[in-house]
Design an enzyme around this catalytic site. Structure first.
Site, short mmCIF file in Angstrom:
data_model
loop_
_atom_site.label_atom_id
_atom_site.label_comp_id
_atom_site.label_asym_id
_atom_site.label_seq_id
_atom_site.Cartn_x
_atom_site.Cartn_y
_atom_site.Cartn_z
N ASP A 85 -0.06 1.13 -25.43
CA ASP A 85 -0.11 -0.20 -24.91
C ASP A 85 -1.39 -0.35 -23.84
O ASP A 85 -1.08 -0.49 -22.65
CB ASP A 85 0.98 -0.70 -23.87
CG ASP A 85 2.10 -1.37 -25.06
OD1 ASP A 85 2.02 -1.44 -26.26
OD2 ASP A 85 3.34 -1.86 -24.50
N GLY A 114 7.40 -8.81 -27.80
CA GLY A 114 7.16 -10.24 -27.85
C GLY A 114 5.83 -10.70 -28.64
O GLY A 114 5.72 -12.14 -28.81
N ARG A 115 5.24 -9.85 -29.08
CA ARG A 115 4.07 -10.20 -29.79
C ARG A 115 3.67 -9.28 -30.92
O ARG A 115 2.45 -8.93 -31.12
CB ARG A 115 2.69 -10.73 -29.20
CG ARG A 115 2.42 -9.70 -27.97
CD ARG A 115 1.16 -9.95 -27.85
NE ARG A 115 0.71 -9.06 -26.42
CZ ARG A 115 -0.57 -8.96 -25.99
NH1 ARG A 115 -1.39 -9.76 -26.36
NH2 ARG A 115 -0.73 -8.14 -24.90
N GLY A 151 11.26 -6.14 -25.33
CA GLY A 151 11.32 -6.47 -26.76
C GLY A 151 9.71 -6.77 -27.13
O GLY A 151 9.01 -7.16 -26.51
N ARG A 192 9.80 3.72 -26.82
CA ARG A 192 9.59 3.71 -25.30
C ARG A 192 10.49 4.26 -24.51
O ARG A 192 11.79 4.16 -24.88
CB ARG A 192 9.18 2.31 -24.90
CG ARG A 192 7.95 1.78 -25.93
CD ARG A 192 8.25 0.35 -26.16
NE ARG A 192 7.40 -0.22 -27.16
CZ ARG A 192 6.12 -0.68 -26.83
NH1 ARG A 192 5.56 -0.39 -25.66
NH2 ARG A 192 5.48 -1.13 -27.93
N ASP A 197 8.33 0.65 -20.12
CA ASP A 197 8.25 -0.07 -21.64
C ASP A 197 6.81 0.19 -22.22
O ASP A 197 6.69 -0.20 -23.36
CB ASP A 197 8.41 -1.54 -21.69
CG ASP A 197 7.54 -2.37 -20.80
OD1 ASP A 197 7.87 -1.77 -19.30
OD2 ASP A 197 6.88 -3.37 -21.13
N GLY A 256 3.14 -15.19 -28.05
CA GLY A 256 3.01 -14.08 -29.16
C GLY A 256 1.74 -13.88 -29.57
O GLY A 256 1.61 -13.01 -30.62
N LYS A 313 -0.16 -6.44 -33.57
CA LYS A 313 0.14 -7.03 -32.14
C LYS A 313 -0.67 -8.35 -32.20
O LYS A 313 -2.01 -8.39 -32.36
CB LYS A 313 -0.62 -6.11 -31.24
CG LYS A 313 -0.33 -6.06 -29.84
CD LYS A 313 -0.91 -4.65 -29.04
CE LYS A 313 -0.94 -5.00 -27.82
NZ LYS A 313 -1.39 -3.78 -26.74
P1 AMP Z 1 2.70 -5.53 -21.76
O1 AMP Z 1 2.65 -5.04 -20.31
O2 AMP Z 1 1.22 -6.16 -22.16
O3 AMP Z 1 3.07 -4.11 -22.69
O4 AMP Z 1 3.87 -6.45 -22.08
C1 AMP Z 1 4.99 -6.54 -21.41
C2 AMP Z 1 6.05 -7.45 -22.11
O5 AMP Z 1 5.65 -8.90 -22.29
C3 AMP Z 1 6.35 -6.92 -23.75
O6 AMP Z 1 7.53 -7.33 -24.05
C4 AMP Z 1 5.45 -7.79 -24.75
O7 AMP Z 1 5.73 -7.79 -25.90
C5 AMP Z 1 5.72 -9.06 -23.73
N1 AMP Z 1 4.25 -9.82 -24.01
C6 AMP Z 1 2.91 -9.71 -23.65
N2 AMP Z 1 2.16 -10.66 -24.13
C7 AMP Z 1 2.69 -11.46 -24.65
C8 AMP Z 1 2.48 -12.96 -25.46
N3 AMP Z 1 1.19 -13.34 -25.31
N4 AMP Z 1 3.42 -13.60 -25.84
C9 AMP Z 1 4.74 -12.89 -25.84
N5 AMP Z 1 5.11 -11.68 -25.06
C10 AMP Z 1 4.25 -11.18 -24.48
MG MG Z 2 4.05 -3.23 -23.57
#
Ligand code: AMP
Ligand code: MG
Length: 487
Positions: A259, A89-90, A87, A180, A249, A123, A110
């Site tokens: 992403d 996360g940020r 989901g 996604r 994702d 986040g 973001k």
């Molecule tokens: P990504 O591979 O960067 O697309 O991120 C994978 C997952 O980690 C996604 O669910 C993002 O929302 C979560 N995520 C990435 N960075 C952060 C962060 N700094 N804080 C919280 N969730 C994160």
């Molecule tokens: Mg991602």
């Protein structure tokens, strides 16, 4: 003050599709850059967006009346392992707008703070990756490659802990949707058939409305996503782009690049190039991208199985047939693109061998990907009157190429070169320049290289006076070996 024309289309889906998120205000939000042209295209009031209230929204601090930000839920395979609960996360979805052509766009922030899906993360996003995503996504757009766009970058005034303390920032990005492959996996893995169907109907209406009338709409949807991704990956391969984290994702069913994390354009051609520090086994290496895309699409097909047929075996057969189309579509788009890059208009037996020979030679010589093709796009090179350094050592292949061009008829070299320069960029967001751009912004609050990179990559095919150094590959000491995730 004009109210924002946001709709809340995703929020109209059932509550289990997302979470509403309380805001975490930024201490001192400051606009770094607003993409005025994009704001205008979306029918958003650029002046308002740049105002204190606009910047407060773009930093996730306060929202205008009627905007209820949400984080979307999804699952996903990360480096091959399934995580049933990810989901945003940020990320915060603010809503969607319709442009003058009737196309719908979602606006998402973001890095604006924790959400119920943050897991152990904070986040937040930091300045460097925000600037990188801004430049690279806009460069991809200018190259004609489907992608999310950058609407704005804002500094939050907060310090965020990564390997060191870094300035916090928020990127406002725009996508036709943020759905996604992993969004489908979320509902499929919970055997939430009603949710799966609602999601598919939403994605069809948004991205592929023509398939709603097809005899088997969900199969037609799968076929459309497969075609969109096959075309997308072909475009990446034609410019030397490496996504870096092709988890399910991070793959949008719209066929847009999404992403941007440890992504990069290749300098020296090496099919095995990996940039992402966390990709120890090279799963997402340059040349693996088509294979991984198909692997991800197979996960999408699995998730959609219950919608394809009531009979599971029949569903599997239909999905398999759809997935088998990937290779043909990918190669069709890729070879058509290579022909255009080489100034060829006809398809001939032996073309594939001929293309392979070029890449083999480039690999052996550690030739710069972008500059090799750009150097070929020169009438003097086409006519054999000039050999630039970039192509030194390629004489045998060049002789073959000129022969192949001659077989195509008598087009004037200048005309051919002109056509080739429209598909072979001279300015790409080179990794060492992105690194220098990030360092200048973080260490000195200097955004001049950010602005220069945006300006040059906005017209990637047009050489500009005095800007030759931005076409150069890195010096050995400038080479960037690894890039880190945007986290
Ligand atoms: P990504 O591979 O960067 O697309 O991120 C994978 C997952 O980690 C996604 O669910 C993002 O929302 C979560 N995520 C990435 N960075 C952060 C962060 N700094 N804080 C919280 N969730 C994160
Ligand atoms: Mg991602």
């Amino acid at each position: 003050m004009a109210p924002l024309p946001f709709q809340q289309s995703y929020a109209a889906l059932p509550e289990r599709f997302y979470a509403n998120v309380p805001l975490s205000p930024a201490p001192d939000p400051k606009l770094i850059r607003l993409n005025n042209a994009l704001a205008e295209q979306l029918g958003l009031d650029a002046q308002w967006l740049a105002s204190p209230q606009g910047v407060a929204m773009l930093s996730g601090s306060t929202m205008p009346e009627g905007v209820n930000p949400l984080s979307m839920v999804y699952a996903g395979h990360q480096f091959g392992s399934f995580n049933p609960q990810l989901g945003d996360g940020r990320a915060l979805l603010l809503g969607d707008v319709q442009d003058a052509r009737g196309q719908v766009w979602e606006v998402q922030l973001k890095g604006s703070g924790p959400t119920p899906f943050s897991r152990s993360g904070d986040g937040r996003a930091v300045l460097g990756p925000v600037l990188r995503e801004y430049v690279v996504s806009e460069a991809m757009h200018a190259l004609g490659i489907p992608t999310t766009r950058a609407l704005a970058a804002v500094k939050t005034g907060m310090t965020v802990l990564r390997e060191t303390m870094l300035p916090g920032a928020v990127l406002a990005r725009v996508a036709s949707s943020h759905i996604r492959v992993g969004t489908f996996q979320y509902f499929a893995s919970r055997q939430d058939l009603a949710g799966l169907r609602l999601l598919a109907d939403f994605a069809i209406a948004r991205h592929y409305p023509q398939v709603a009338q097809a005899p088997a709409p969900y199969l037609a949807f799968l076929q459309q996503v497969i075609a969109a991704q096959a075309n997308l990956i072909a475009q990446w391969m034609l410019v030397g782009f490496i996504h870096g984290v092709m988890n399910t994702d991070n793959m949008a069913v719209s066929g847009e690049t999404i992403d941007y994390g440890p992504c990069a354009f290749m300098d020296q051609y090496d099919p095995n190039t990996v940039f992402s520090f966390i990709d120890e086994r090279g799963r997402y290496a340059f040349t693996n991208q088509p294979t991984i895309a198909l692997w991800n699409l197979t996960r999408l097909a699995e998730a959609l199985l219950p919608l394809l047929s009531e009979d599971e075996d029949e569903g599997v057969t239909l999905a398999g047939q759809a997935l088998e189309q990937f290779g043909g579509i990918f190669h069709g788009a890729y070879f058509a693109g290579l022909r255009a890059k080489l100034g060829l208009k006809t398809q001939q037996v032996g073309d594939e061998t001929f293309f392979h020979a070029l890449f083999d030679q480039m690999h052996k010589q550690q030739a710069d990907f972008t500059n090799t093709f750009r150097s070929l796009s020169d009438e003097r090179v086409i006519s054999g009157n000039y050999l630039p350094d970039t192509l030194a050592g390629m004489q045998p292949w060049l002789a073959q190429w000129r022969q192949r061009l001659a077989q195509e008829g008598e087009e004037a070299p200048a005309v051919r070169a002109e056509h080739m320069r429209r598909v072979n960029p001279c300015y790409i967001p080179r990794n060492h320049l992105m690194e220098a751009m990030i360092n200048a912004a973080v260490d000195k609050d200097d955004y001049s290289l950010f602005e220069t990179m945006l300006r040059l990559t906005a017209s990637p095919y047009t050489e500009q006076e005095g800007m030759a150094r931005y076409t150069q590959p890195p010096q050995p000491e400038e080479r960037v070996r690894y890039t880190f995730c945007g986290t």
